[in-house]
Design a protein around this motif. Sequence first.
Motif, PDB file in Angstrom:
ATOM      1  N   LEU A  57       6.490 -10.952  -4.236  1.00  0.00           N
ATOM      2  CA  LEU A  57       7.033 -10.441  -3.547  1.00  0.00           C
ATOM      3  C   LEU A  57       7.920 -10.534  -2.409  1.00  0.00           C
ATOM      4  O   LEU A  57       8.615 -11.830  -2.527  1.00  0.00           O
ATOM      5  N   VAL A  63       5.605  -1.254  -4.008  1.00  0.00           N
ATOM      6  CA  VAL A  63       4.256  -1.057  -5.034  1.00  0.00           C
ATOM      7  C   VAL A  63       3.701  -0.526  -4.985  1.00  0.00           C
ATOM      8  O   VAL A  63       2.871   0.427  -4.061  1.00  0.00           O
ATOM      9  N   GLU A  66      -1.857  -1.727  -9.088  1.00  0.00           N
ATOM     10  CA  GLU A  66      -2.735  -3.031  -8.747  1.00  0.00           C
ATOM     11  C   GLU A  66      -1.830  -3.687  -9.414  1.00  0.00           C
ATOM     12  O   GLU A  66      -1.577  -4.536 -10.552  1.00  0.00           O
ATOM     13  N   ALA A  82       6.362  -4.501   2.787  1.00  0.00           N
ATOM     14  CA  ALA A  82       5.954  -3.668   1.578  1.00  0.00           C
ATOM     15  C   ALA A  82       5.520  -2.571   2.146  1.00  0.00           C
ATOM     16  O   ALA A  82       4.188  -2.579   2.785  1.00  0.00           O
ATOM     17  N   LEU A  84       3.488   0.373   0.306  1.00  0.00           N
ATOM     18  CA  LEU A  84       2.356   0.654  -1.074  1.00  0.00           C
ATOM     19  C   LEU A  84       1.717   1.954  -1.838  1.00  0.00           C
ATOM     20  O   LEU A  84       1.572   2.764  -0.298  1.00  0.00           O
ATOM     21  N   ILE A  92      -6.505   2.146  -0.783  1.00  0.00           N
ATOM     22  CA  ILE A  92      -6.375   1.054  -1.592  1.00  0.00           C
ATOM     23  C   ILE A  92      -6.533  -0.194  -0.658  1.00  0.00           C
ATOM     24  O   ILE A  92      -6.752   0.051   0.481  1.00  0.00           O
ATOM     25  N   VAL A  94      -6.607  -4.576   0.786  1.00  0.00           N
ATOM     26  CA  VAL A  94      -5.659  -5.750   0.207  1.00  0.00           C
ATOM     27  C   VAL A  94      -6.262  -6.637   1.052  1.00  0.00           C
ATOM     28  O   VAL A  94      -6.486  -7.130   1.918  1.00  0.00           O
ATOM     29  N   TRP A 115       2.206   4.475   6.338  1.00  0.00           N
ATOM     30  CA  TRP A 115       3.750   3.777   6.406  1.00  0.00           C
ATOM     31  C   TRP A 115       4.624   4.509   8.219  1.00  0.00           C
ATOM     32  O   TRP A 115       4.284   5.107   8.479  1.00  0.00           O
ATOM     33  N   SER A 151      -7.042   0.969   2.895  1.00  0.00           N
ATOM     34  CA  SER A 151      -6.370   2.171   4.426  1.00  0.00           C
ATOM     35  C   SER A 151      -7.453   3.150   4.318  1.00  0.00           C
ATOM     36  O   SER A 151      -8.455   2.664   3.064  1.00  0.00           O
ATOM     37  N   VAL A 173      -4.206  -6.601  -4.077  1.00  0.00           N
ATOM     38  CA  VAL A 173      -3.651  -5.418  -4.289  1.00  0.00           C
ATOM     39  C   VAL A 173      -4.146  -4.198  -5.431  1.00  0.00           C
ATOM     40  O   VAL A 173      -4.741  -4.537  -6.132  1.00  0.00           O
ATOM     41  N   LYS A 175      -6.788  -0.142  -6.195  1.00  0.00           N
ATOM     42  CA  LYS A 175      -6.701   0.766  -5.913  1.00  0.00           C
ATOM     43  C   LYS A 175      -8.261   1.089  -6.106  1.00  0.00           C
ATOM     44  O   LYS A 175      -8.786   1.155  -6.931  1.00  0.00           O
TER      45      LYS A 175
END
Length: 319
Positions: A57, A63, A66, A82, A84, A92, A94, A115, A151, A173, A175
């Motif tokens: 990373l 990113v 996954e 970062a 995502l 998502i 984490v 974001w 998320s 990560v 999904k």
Amino acid sequence: MERTFLQQLFFLVLCLSVLRGDCRYIGNEITKEELYSFFNSELKREIPEKFIYRRPLRCVDMVAVEGQFTFTAERPQLSCAAFLMAEPNEVITVDYGNVDIDCGGGDFIKVFDGWMMRGEKFPSSQDHPLPLNERYVDYCDSGALSRTVRSSQNVAMVFFRIHHAGSSFTLTVRKHINPFPCNIISQTPGGSFTMVIPQQHRNCSFSVIYPVEIQISEFSLGHRKDFLKRSAAGCAESGDFVELLGGNGIDPSKMLRVADLCFSFTGPTKMKIGCDNTVVRMVSSGRFVSRVSFNYRLLDRQELQMIKLNSVEDFCFND
């Protein structure tokens, strides 16, 4: 438009609005080409269930797959982030792992639900179900109590600060399918989507960070029918409506309303929005099952020039 929002995004990640809204310089650790490829659907990967994708990373990173991403500080890194991103119908998670940082010495790892950039947020505070302070999950505050963060939409961010060389951590990560996607950033400048709010009092935004033509094919509330109308009359009093927004940032609440519609109809209805960011936003009172279907495509240079000459739309070209 000579300078698109993607180009702005490249420079803005070098000056992130972290936590208190302060801007700090970040070294050029990612190229413009890498940033552009982040939004290229050709780079999406299907990862076999038994295979875990791994890579380092970076201090400033994107990113979209996954996997496991490990950051190891070679020197103090005081302002890193970062971005995502998942598919529109995904959220998502984490997971923190192998964390070796000095929380007492000022290090941190914080996951943000959405974001944030230049002091702007997506989703906006008006559209997100949580207050702003609850959208941050700080590893140093929660520790083992909250090693997995989920998320609310298809984008999230990880902010981190490391003071000592050799400190490290790993993010896993993943999904997950979201049956009712709400608040989405599109990875591509073209496509189609149907947004549904199942009798819930909430707002949902679909953001395309390109100048595009939006074609709304259906807006359904299960009652009266009408046509798309310009924003002069307004639809806010109806409690259930869709609005088209344009702007050069990422926060829908700071964009200009280009048009809105308050009643069910079957299209198509088209509108070209020459801004760096175009948003379809649906507001629901919870009285109906609200549904809007639309297509979108990237505007070409000639179309952008025509819009730029149109005084109605020139608010997007003032910067």
